[in-house]
Design a protein around this motif. Structure first.
Motif, PDB file in Angstrom:
ATOM      1  N   LEU A 130       1.649   5.912   3.769  1.00  0.00           N
ATOM      2  CA  LEU A 130       1.787   5.040   2.605  1.00  0.00           C
ATOM      3  C   LEU A 130       0.620   4.058   2.474  1.00  0.00           C
ATOM      4  O   LEU A 130       0.197   3.743   1.361  1.00  0.00           O
ATOM      5  CB  LEU A 130       3.112   4.287   2.672  1.00  0.00           C
ATOM      6  N   LEU A 131       0.068   3.627   3.590  1.00  0.00           N
ATOM      7  CA  LEU A 131      -1.035   2.649   3.538  1.00  0.00           C
ATOM      8  C   LEU A 131      -2.189   3.158   2.686  1.00  0.00           C
ATOM      9  O   LEU A 131      -2.710   2.438   1.840  1.00  0.00           O
ATOM     10  CB  LEU A 131      -1.525   2.303   4.947  1.00  0.00           C
ATOM     11  N   GLN A 132      -2.579   4.400   2.862  1.00  0.00           N
ATOM     12  CA  GLN A 132      -3.715   4.928   2.094  1.00  0.00           C
ATOM     13  C   GLN A 132      -3.407   5.061   0.610  1.00  0.00           C
ATOM     14  O   GLN A 132      -4.321   5.200  -0.202  1.00  0.00           O
ATOM     15  CB  GLN A 132      -4.192   6.260   2.663  1.00  0.00           C
ATOM     16  N   GLU A 133      -2.124   4.976   0.238  1.00  0.00           N
ATOM     17  CA  GLU A 133      -1.753   5.084  -1.177  1.00  0.00           C
ATOM     18  C   GLU A 133      -1.707   3.731  -1.892  1.00  0.00           C
ATOM     19  O   GLU A 133      -1.643   3.686  -3.107  1.00  0.00           O
ATOM     20  CB  GLU A 133      -0.396   5.769  -1.322  1.00  0.00           C
ATOM     21  N   VAL A 134      -1.726   2.633  -1.127  1.00  0.00           N
ATOM     22  CA  VAL A 134      -1.641   1.318  -1.764  1.00  0.00           C
ATOM     23  C   VAL A 134      -3.009   0.637  -1.889  1.00  0.00           C
ATOM     24  O   VAL A 134      -3.094  -0.534  -2.231  1.00  0.00           O
ATOM     25  CB  VAL A 134      -0.617   0.390  -1.074  1.00  0.00           C
ATOM     26  N   PHE A 135      -4.048   1.372  -1.585  1.00  0.00           N
ATOM     27  CA  PHE A 135      -5.396   0.937  -1.942  1.00  0.00           C
ATOM     28  C   PHE A 135      -6.243   2.170  -2.172  1.00  0.00           C
ATOM     29  O   PHE A 135      -5.927   3.264  -1.731  1.00  0.00           O
ATOM     30  CB  PHE A 135      -6.015  -0.005  -0.900  1.00  0.00           C
ATOM     31  N   GLU A 136      -7.279   1.983  -2.964  1.00  0.00           N
ATOM     32  CA  GLU A 136      -8.169   3.105  -3.258  1.00  0.00           C
ATOM     33  C   GLU A 136      -9.586   2.579  -3.422  1.00  0.00           C
ATOM     34  O   GLU A 136      -9.802   1.378  -3.612  1.00  0.00           O
ATOM     35  CB  GLU A 136      -7.715   3.855  -4.504  1.00  0.00           C
TER      36      GLU A 136
END
Length: 180
Positions: free
Chosen positions: A129-135
């Motif tokens: 989930l961490l990689q989905e809440v920043f880009e």
């Protein structure tokens, strides 16, 4: 129309916060009874090395549209699950400038101080989930943080699901949100 869709608080440190029928915002402190309320920093890690700095993270707000985006990628995230106090719909929280005022319900006013900096505990909640809440922004090369915004309570009041949110922008020039 911008609205509050859920309110959450927790008197003890934990990743998620249970939903409540309402929360009371206290001027200069945050959410009554919430572990992160106070004039000085209450973030568990930051208290160890910056205990006397002003608490710019009294209230955490997340846009419910993020949950829709995450659901399309296979993640189940509901209001309060990421530790936010106020879940919204219909307002571009991430596009607000520093100092914007959010009028919540009949009385409460929260001043936007910055972006929430997502931490690795998000992966403990749901792996990946961490990689989905920043880009990474392809144009600027900068990270875009999507896990909500932080604010301080300027005027107290009761906030409930269904309350209208009105945005008051500060006098320009506007400063984009940075991590707090």
């Amino acid at each position: 129309m911008a609205r509050v869709t859920a309110v959450s608080s927790n008197g003890t440190y934990s990743f998620s916060k249970p939903n409540r029928p309402s929360v009371m915002l206290l001027a200069g402190l945050g959410v009554e009874g919430d572990v992160h309320a106070g004039e000085t920093i209450k973030h568990q890690f930051r208290m160890t090395y910056e205990p006397d700095l002003p608490n710019l993270r009294q209230v955490h707000l997340i846009h419910e549209e993020l949950f829709d985006e995450l659901a399309a990628k296979g993640f189940a995230v509901a209001a309060g699950a990421l530790g936010e106090n106020i879940t919204t719909r219909g307002v571009d929280l991430l596009g607000l400038p520093t100092g914007a005022l959010l009028h919540l319900g009949e009385e409460a006013v929260v001043e936007v101080t910055g972006l929430r900096n997502p931490c690795a505990k998000i992966n403990g909640f749901q792996q990946g989930l961490l990689q989905e809440v920043f880009e990474l922004d392809a144009t600027t090369g900068e990270f875009v943080f999507k896990s909500g915004i932080m604010g301080v309570v300027r005027h107290g009041g009761n906030v409930r699901p269904g309350d209208v949110i009105e945005v008051e922008l500060p006098v320009g020039p506007h400063r984009p949100l940075e991590r707090v």
